[in-house]
Design a protein around this motif. Sequence first.
Motif, short mmCIF file in Angstrom:
data_model
loop_
_atom_site.label_atom_id
_atom_site.label_comp_id
_atom_site.label_asym_id
_atom_site.label_seq_id
_atom_site.Cartn_x
_atom_site.Cartn_y
_atom_site.Cartn_z
N ASP A 140 6.23 -0.64 -5.25
CA ASP A 140 5.72 -0.91 -6.22
C ASP A 140 5.04 -2.35 -5.60
O ASP A 140 5.40 -3.44 -5.54
CB ASP A 140 5.71 -0.95 -7.31
N THR A 178 -4.68 -3.15 -5.38
CA THR A 178 -5.78 -2.35 -4.88
C THR A 178 -5.46 -1.91 -3.56
O THR A 178 -5.71 -1.48 -2.84
CB THR A 178 -7.32 -2.75 -4.84
N CYS A 180 -2.53 -2.79 -1.77
CA CYS A 180 -1.43 -1.64 -1.22
C CYS A 180 -2.03 -0.41 -2.13
O CYS A 180 -1.34 1.09 -1.59
CB CYS A 180 -0.11 -1.83 -2.62
N SER A 181 -2.34 0.41 -3.54
CA SER A 181 -2.74 1.54 -3.51
C SER A 181 -3.69 2.50 -2.58
O SER A 181 -3.03 3.73 -2.36
CB SER A 181 -3.39 1.68 -4.84
N TYR A 182 -4.46 1.41 -1.72
CA TYR A 182 -5.10 1.90 -0.57
C TYR A 182 -4.12 2.27 0.23
O TYR A 182 -4.66 3.49 0.99
CB TYR A 182 -6.50 0.99 0.11
N LYS A 184 -0.68 3.31 -0.19
CA LYS A 184 0.21 3.97 -0.28
C LYS A 184 -0.75 5.12 0.34
O LYS A 184 -0.27 6.39 0.29
CB LYS A 184 0.93 3.35 -1.53
N LYS A 185 -1.69 5.44 0.22
CA LYS A 185 -2.62 6.84 0.15
C LYS A 185 -2.58 7.81 1.28
O LYS A 185 -3.18 8.60 1.74
CB LYS A 185 -3.87 6.71 -0.50
#
Length: 409
Positions: A140, A178, A180-182, A184-185
């Motif tokens: 995470d 933000t 990392c979330s980008y 991960k997709k």
Amino acid sequence: MVMECIVFLETHKSGSSRDAVEAAVQMGFFTILFTQQMKKLHQREEYPDVHQMIFVKDLRDKGVIYEHLRIINKQEKQIKALVSFVDPFVHLAAEIAAELGSASLSVDALYKMEDKTRFRETLKGHPAAPEHAVLPLKEDGDTLFHTHVNQLPVILKSPVSNGSKDVLLIDDKDAFLTACSYFKKQAGLSSLLLEEYVEGPQYLIEIIVEHGNVHLAAVIEQVISKEARFIITGYLMPAPLPDSSLEELQTVMESIVEQLGLSHGTCHAEMRRTVHGWKLIEINPRISGSAVNQLIYESTGISLVKETLKLNLGYPIDCTPKNQLSAYAHFITMQRKGKLIKVTGKQKAKTVEHIKKVYVKPRRGSILSAPVSMGHRYAYVIAAAPDPDEAVSAATSAAREIKFHLEPV
């Protein structure tokens, strides 16, 4: 009569990779393009310098490539070189060429340079290498931040990004999470590269290594936009550097390519000149794309793509400048999103003194947007003059004449 051929794995519509195809024609070779883009076959008339175009669904499928090569050999065509100037096929082309016995490039070094994690790990501990860490995306973002980020700002990027795509400047924890979330997709991405942020002016170094001899074919100053995505909007050739800095740069680049194992081949590096010496930002196993080959030609009279082809053919290269002019390339980006209605001012831009080329990329009806990668630079102007200020002034003046008329979307 047997035709001598050069096979290219992919090309862009314009820029250095297309210049290479045109150079092969000028050298008297029959050109064959393997492409995995069907639209190129639909636009076949726009590639008159490609004598034969072959569609390959997946250019990474060596078995299919070899089958097409066998067919070519039965057509009284002799393959003298197999090359690529396009990511991610440079290493593959060199590998196949070595297997065919038509080139002796440093295949392993090219492989390392195709992935940012690989070349960073290879250069770990080198004085020119910024600090870095490889982050597993399965963890995470909060854990990654507290484990790996010791100071801000930092750079976060995809290991396989190019053209400043997916290269992000991170200046606080929220931006990191933000990002990392980008990432991960993104399908197929398992890790990220975290790098120390390095301050200082940035330079593009074009390198050609011939049997261990390292030639700095071009040292170009880059103008970087103030956007977080590091979009380069200007290139000045030659870079205004003192002899002492150029000598230091030569030594650093020789050390870098030696550690990478590049004894025969080409690459380009982006370097920053810092208070602690030269620092390596990027390195890629090919000449830079877009206008760079022509920029070098207008400044020195050297076609670097032609010299690269000669290297692949086993011919001696010649990087001796024929001219000594300052050349400047100015790129145009958009500030807002819109549908392109028309472009005006191109002809007027061409009439500005010292202008050598005006290029506009998008077609009418294209959707244009503010830049998040170098692919969102929509036009460029190249000027060449005896004085660098004259070249910069001419290119920027000509660029102001070009107007993109957009319809809101």
